[in-house]
Design a protein around this motif. Structure first.
Motif, PDB file in Angstrom:
ATOM      1  N   VAL A  23       4.874 -33.765  30.337  1.00 42.40           N
ATOM      2  CA  VAL A  23       5.619 -34.203  29.159  1.00 42.40           C
ATOM      3  C   VAL A  23       6.391 -33.031  28.549  1.00 42.40           C
ATOM      4  O   VAL A  23       7.567 -33.163  28.194  1.00 42.40           O
ATOM      5  CB  VAL A  23       4.675 -34.849  28.115  1.00 42.40           C
ATOM      6  N   LEU A  24       5.760 -31.878  28.456  1.00 41.10           N
ATOM      7  CA  LEU A  24       6.445 -30.716  27.891  1.00 41.10           C
ATOM      8  C   LEU A  24       7.629 -30.285  28.755  1.00 41.10           C
ATOM      9  O   LEU A  24       8.659 -29.863  28.236  1.00 41.10           O
ATOM     10  CB  LEU A  24       5.466 -29.563  27.687  1.00 41.10           C
ATOM     11  N   VAL A  26       9.475 -32.308  30.640  1.00 46.39           N
ATOM     12  CA  VAL A  26      10.526 -33.311  30.471  1.00 46.39           C
ATOM     13  C   VAL A  26      11.258 -33.137  29.151  1.00 46.39           C
ATOM     14  O   VAL A  26      12.474 -33.291  29.082  1.00 46.39           O
ATOM     15  CB  VAL A  26       9.951 -34.743  30.602  1.00 46.39           C
ATOM     16  N   VAL A  27      10.547 -32.770  28.079  1.00 44.77           N
ATOM     17  CA  VAL A  27      11.202 -32.606  26.790  1.00 44.77           C
ATOM     18  C   VAL A  27      11.861 -31.236  26.643  1.00 44.77           C
ATOM     19  O   VAL A  27      12.416 -30.926  25.604  1.00 44.77           O
ATOM     20  CB  VAL A  27      10.249 -32.873  25.596  1.00 44.77           C
ATOM     21  N   GLY A  28      11.792 -30.418  27.702  1.00 48.33           N
ATOM     22  CA  GLY A  28      12.516 -29.152  27.706  1.00 48.33           C
ATOM     23  C   GLY A  28      11.788 -27.982  27.092  1.00 48.33           C
ATOM     24  O   GLY A  28      12.415 -26.995  26.694  1.00 48.33           O
ATOM     25  N   ALA A  29      10.462 -28.021  27.037  1.00 48.10           N
ATOM     26  CA  ALA A  29       9.704 -26.928  26.429  1.00 48.10           C
ATOM     27  C   ALA A  29       9.743 -25.650  27.264  1.00 48.10           C
ATOM     28  O   ALA A  29       9.508 -24.573  26.753  1.00 48.10           O
ATOM     29  CB  ALA A  29       8.254 -27.351  26.209  1.00 48.10           C
ATOM     30  N   ALA A  34       4.803 -24.949  28.778  1.00 50.50           N
ATOM     31  CA  ALA A  34       4.167 -26.108  29.413  1.00 50.50           C
ATOM     32  C   ALA A  34       2.930 -25.676  30.194  1.00 50.50           C
ATOM     33  O   ALA A  34       1.894 -26.355  30.170  1.00 50.50           O
ATOM     34  CB  ALA A  34       5.156 -26.822  30.334  1.00 50.50           C
ATOM     35  N   LEU A 151      12.478 -33.513  36.091  1.00 51.65           N
ATOM     36  CA  LEU A 151      12.586 -34.952  35.878  1.00 51.65           C
ATOM     37  C   LEU A 151      11.652 -35.707  36.831  1.00 51.65           C
ATOM     38  O   LEU A 151      10.940 -36.629  36.428  1.00 51.65           O
ATOM     39  CB  LEU A 151      14.037 -35.400  36.071  1.00 51.65           C
ATOM     40  N   GLY A 154       8.032 -35.237  35.823  1.00 47.96           N
ATOM     41  CA  GLY A 154       7.762 -35.906  34.556  1.00 47.96           C
ATOM     42  C   GLY A 154       7.712 -37.415  34.656  1.00 47.96           C
ATOM     43  O   GLY A 154       7.140 -38.078  33.793  1.00 47.96           O
TER      44      GLY A 154
END
Length: 193
Positions: A23-24, A26-29, A34, A151, A154
């Motif tokens: 998840v991290l 995918v959200v660009g962390a 991550a 992507l 994720g």
């Protein structure tokens, strides 16, 4: 529905470190945050089980070991390819563990196990095949389509697992009901041959 709720808890709990990592990403962390977050969560899951005096499942130990190894390699080298390769290694190890008969037993209520234990063992093999397929796909994406890897990691692992999980639960439910009806009518013994 009861079987779904019974199984989804341990499944999510066993995979929590990997879920946080994905998840991290995918959200660009970024790879480093991550990786650190996934490591902390994986340590927390195992620590929680140990603190409760519970047996730590093999998948939880595998997840923790792989997170620790790849996190260390990534943080020491700054090379995200260690993290990108990790899922392939994990899927191969997990797929191999899933070849063991009876590994799915903890995900079904005990009263149902006597009725559909054979079906659970067959689904164990199907789950192993999904892990081996995921391992191959991850390696191809990581090596040849690197820009798409965040992507892919994720979405595909979670989507494929939840898809198979839904099919698995539905099939087990239908077979359980059919066997219970046959047993009630005296046409079939407690478990199928």
């Amino acid at each position: 529905m009861k079987t779904l709720l019974y199984a989804i808890g341990p499944m999510l709990f066993d995979s929590l470190g990997v879920l946080v990592f994905a998840v991290l990403l995918v959200v660009g962390a970024g790879i480093v945050p991550a990786t650190i977050a996934g490591t902390v969560v994986a340590l927390g899951v195992v620590g929680y089980e140990l603190a409760r005096g519970k047996k730590v499942a093999a998948l939880q130990w595998i997840s923790l070991a792989s997170v620790l190894f790849t996190a260390a390699a990534t943080l020491f080298t700054g090379d995200p390819r260690f993290v990108m390769a990790k899922p392939t290694i994990v899927y191969l190890i997990v797929g191999s563990v899933m070849l063991r008969k009876g590994w799915l037993n903890r995900y079904i209520p005990p009263e149902q196990l006597a009725i559909v234990g054979d079906v659970m063992d067959r689904f164990g093999m199907i789950w192993a095949a999904l892990m081996f397929t995921s391992a191959a796909l991850n390696l191809v994406i990581a090596l040849f389509f690197t820009a798409w890897w965040p992507l892919f990691i994720g979405i595909f692992p979670l989507a494929s697992k939840f898809g198979l999980f839904a099919i698995h639960i539905a099939v087990v439910h239908v077979i359980t009901q059919a066997r219970l009806r046959r047993r009630a009518s005296g046409l079939q013994p407690a478990a199928a041959e």
